[in-house]
Design an enzyme around this catalytic site. Structure first.
Site, mmCIF file in Angstrom:
data_model
loop_
_atom_site.group_PDB
_atom_site.id
_atom_site.type_symbol
_atom_site.label_atom_id
_atom_site.label_comp_id
_atom_site.label_asym_id
_atom_site.label_seq_id
_atom_site.Cartn_x
_atom_site.Cartn_y
_atom_site.Cartn_z
ATOM 1 N N ASP A 157 0.823 -1.203 0.000
ATOM 2 C CA ASP A 157 0.000 0.000 0.000
ATOM 3 C C ASP A 157 0.864 1.262 0.000
ATOM 4 O OD1 ASP A 157 -2.719 1.250 0.446
ATOM 5 O OD2 ASP A 157 -1.682 2.000 2.225
ATOM 6 N N GLU A 165 0.896 -0.550 -5.170
ATOM 7 C CA GLU A 165 -0.052 0.540 -5.393
ATOM 8 C C GLU A 165 0.797 1.802 -5.497
ATOM 9 O OE1 GLU A 165 -3.591 3.192 -3.431
ATOM 10 O OE2 GLU A 165 -1.971 2.361 -2.237
#
Length: 634
Positions: free
Chosen positions: A316, A369
């Site tokens: 993330d 990401e």
């Protein structure tokens, strides 16, 4: 209430020699040494506790066995080391505990163990002595993991707390074990190849969705015990489903009982507020250049692959790690030693973590990401890249959703949004994400983004999926997208399963299922997914909102995708075709089965026309309204 255990004549095992060197060089096994480890010889042999806290002046272990009395189990500093250790003959599996850490100024805070394998459910914050007794049954899966770049990969993104709740108690999470069989059966039926779980690591605030982690080595206790999560992953594996875990090495919350100011100083976080405080999320940023932090994170990456058999980590907020000026105005950030904005320590950590996870002894893959144009995100480290296997294609997501949100009468002026992604589709190994981030914070559900009346909204959503599943790149769909949910995702509720009583919504679910099964059966759509030669345009007609392309497999397979994203039927539309002969209509998102109007080509078209659009032949195709058609040679 806990009772004080009787004194037990147990000889403490020697202090592990490895403790002294854990802050020197890269180590990806600190979880084998730090934390709470029952002594060899059985459950009654006591527990060794060890912790990294270089600036502490005194530490004691407090817990159920000693009435949380800091005078009972003091820790000793390991000679010539920033590590502390203690052995308690009376501590047992299942006992709660914390570290009472006194800083250099005499102030004491009781901290949870950063390396705890099990924790109390929130709002309680103690760690729990734990050893797994789980026996895995996924040996066949683990021994035959596919190479994802040349394999089908269709990901169902899941938040476990809100996928499906107990109808009798809608405010109660079902948890790891209760969801295991039902989730596995649903994912198999729907044809997805992988499940991606929003963070399952311990997080006290449900509204963070797991992205503010306080217990990096322990599953979220609100959903069950550690072996319950193993049962969930094992069940998915035995059903043939890969498991991707979201991992958050970028930042952590400031809770005093957790990692923040752990030994009274900035230990896990960077000491410079311009590098250690996150302006967007009110969290601390890890000190990526500190060896103890680096080893903590490397060990954590390996832990979830080794101990929980995760197939992949989706990392993330990578952009927030890469750039020192991320979300900061001029004067609010400090350049690196070369005067640049790159966080060189974070880049080094990312390199090391990716090499570690891809190592044959670990056997996983990684997904970034990453929202910027950083070059080579999904290229190997030894080729100058960051080393991820795949990267989320957030540019494709934004452009495609912007296009589909337009009224069809205006789409001809925005055709570039639909097609631009192919210009860079092979610069990285991409995942096409329609994730949880796109259906929260006022962005509306995917269905609600679509223009027109209800019939047109449903048709547009089906067409979006038909386009996405044929486009170069792996697919990711957040749960509820296949149900055509009306409203944004609510982490405190359940998906709208009752909405499937609406035939139109049931049709969207059916088209996602059929897309998945058709996709998995056709190597043309995935065997050359990262190769430019596996794709060619066939037609682009902005005036009629028509676009068509072909996908080619490694063994000569071919499939064409033709989209008519206007609300009118186009009869006898000329499309260049790479192969002459009969082409079967594999899938039509306007089929009555899906709630469409049923316009089509009676099951097939014939490519026997003149060369067109750079192809050796052509076909006259009836293009249904707001729909995507897949064709392949018969």
């Amino acid at each position: 209430m806990a009772t004080r255990a009787a004194a037990t004549p147990v000889t403490p095992p020697p202090v592990p020699a490895e403790l002294a060197g854990l802050d020197d060089g890269d180590h990806a096994d600190v979880h084998h040494h730090l934390g709470a480890h029952p002594a060899p010889g059985g459950p009654d042999g006591g527990v060794r506790f060890s912790v990294w806290a270089p600036a502490a002046s005194h530490i004691a272990v407090v817990g159920d066995w000693n009435f949380w009395d800091p005078a009972t189990t003091p820790m000793e500093r390991v000679p010539d080391s920033p590590m502390w250790t203690a052995f308690s003959a009376d501590a047992r599996l299942g006992h709660r505990y914390k570290f009472a850490i006194t800083d250099q100024h005499g102030h004491t805070v009781q901290h949870a163990d950063p390396l705890a394998f099990r924790t109390e459910p929130a709002p309680e914050t103690a760690s729990i002595v734990h050893t797994s007794t789980y026996r895995w049954g996924d040996g066949e899966w683990s021994g035959h993991r596919a190479h994802v770049l040349a394999s089908p990969m269709s990901v169902y993104e899941v938040h476990l707390g809100s996928w499906r709740r107990d109808p009798g108690e809608p405010h109660r999470d079902l948890g790891f074990r209760a969801l295991a069989t039902e989730l596995a059966e649903y994912v198999v039926e729907m044809g997805f190849t992988h499940v991606e779980l929003l963070p399952v690591m311990g997080h006290p605030f449900a509204g963070s969705w797991g992205y503010q982690v306080t217990s990096y080595f322990a599953p979220a206790a609100r959903w069950g015990e550690p072996d319950d999560l193993k049962h969930l992953i094992d069940t998915l594996h035995q059903a043939g489903i890969g498991v991707i875990l979201d991992w958050v090495p970028a930042h952590f919350p400031k809770d005093e009982w957790a990692l923040g100011r752990f030994d009274g100083t900035p230990l896990y976080e960077h000491p410079d507020p311009l590098r250690g405080d996150h302006p967007d999320w009110g969290t601390y940023i890890f000190d990526f250049g500190r060896q103890g932090v680096r080893n903590f994170l490397l060990s954590n990456a390996r832990y979830w692959i080794d101990e929980y058999h995760a197939d992949a980590l989706r990392v993330d907020a990578v952009a927030s790690m890469l750039y020192l000026d991320y979300s900061r105005a001029e004067g609010e950030w400090r350049p690196n030693q070369h005067g640049g904005r790159e966080n060189l320590e974070a880049v080094s950590l990312i390199h090391a973590a990716n090499v570690l996870v891809h190592d044959d002894g670990v056997g996983g893959f990684t997904i970034a990401e990453e929202s910027t144009a950083w070059p080579g995100v999904s290229r190997p480290v030894d080729q100058g890249g960051l080393g991820f296997t795949l990267k989320w294609n957030l540019g494709w997501m934004h452009d495609t959703l912007d296009y589909f949100a337009k009224d069809p009468i205006h789409r001809q002026h925005h055709h570039h949004d639909l097609t631009f992604g192919v210009h860079y589709a092979f610069n990285e190994n991409f995942v096409l994400p329609l994730s949880h981030d796109e259906v929260v914070h006022g962005k509306r559900s995917l269905l609600a983004k679509m223009p027109g009346d209800r019939w047109q909204q449903l048709a547009n959503l089906r067409a979006l999926y038909g386009w996405m599943w044929a486009h170069p790149g792996k697919q990711l769909l957040f749960m509820g997208g296949e149900l055509a949910q009306e409203h944004e995702w609510d982490h405190d509720g359940s998906l709208d399963w009752a909405g499937l009583g609406d035939p139109g919504k049931a049709g969207v679910q059916r088209v996602v299922r059929d897309l998945n099964h058709a996709y998995r059966a056709r190597p043309s759509l995935w065997s050359r997914d990262v190769e430019p030669d596996g794709f060619t345009w066939l037609d682009n007609d902005p005036a009629h909102n028509v676009s068509a392309f072909a996908r080619m497999g490694s063994n000569g397979e071919v499939l064409t995708c033709v989209a008519n994203l206007s609300p009118v039927v186009h009869y006898d539309h000329l499309v260049g075709m790479p192969v002459a002969g009969r082409w079967t209509e594999v899938l039509n998102t306007d089929a009555q089965l899906y709630g469409g109007s049923g316009v089509g080509n009676l099951g097939a078209v014939v490519a026997d026309g003149p060369p067109a659009h750079g192809q050796p032949t052509s076909a006259r195709i009836t293009l249904p309204p707001l729909a995507v058609v897949w064709l392949e040679p018969s």
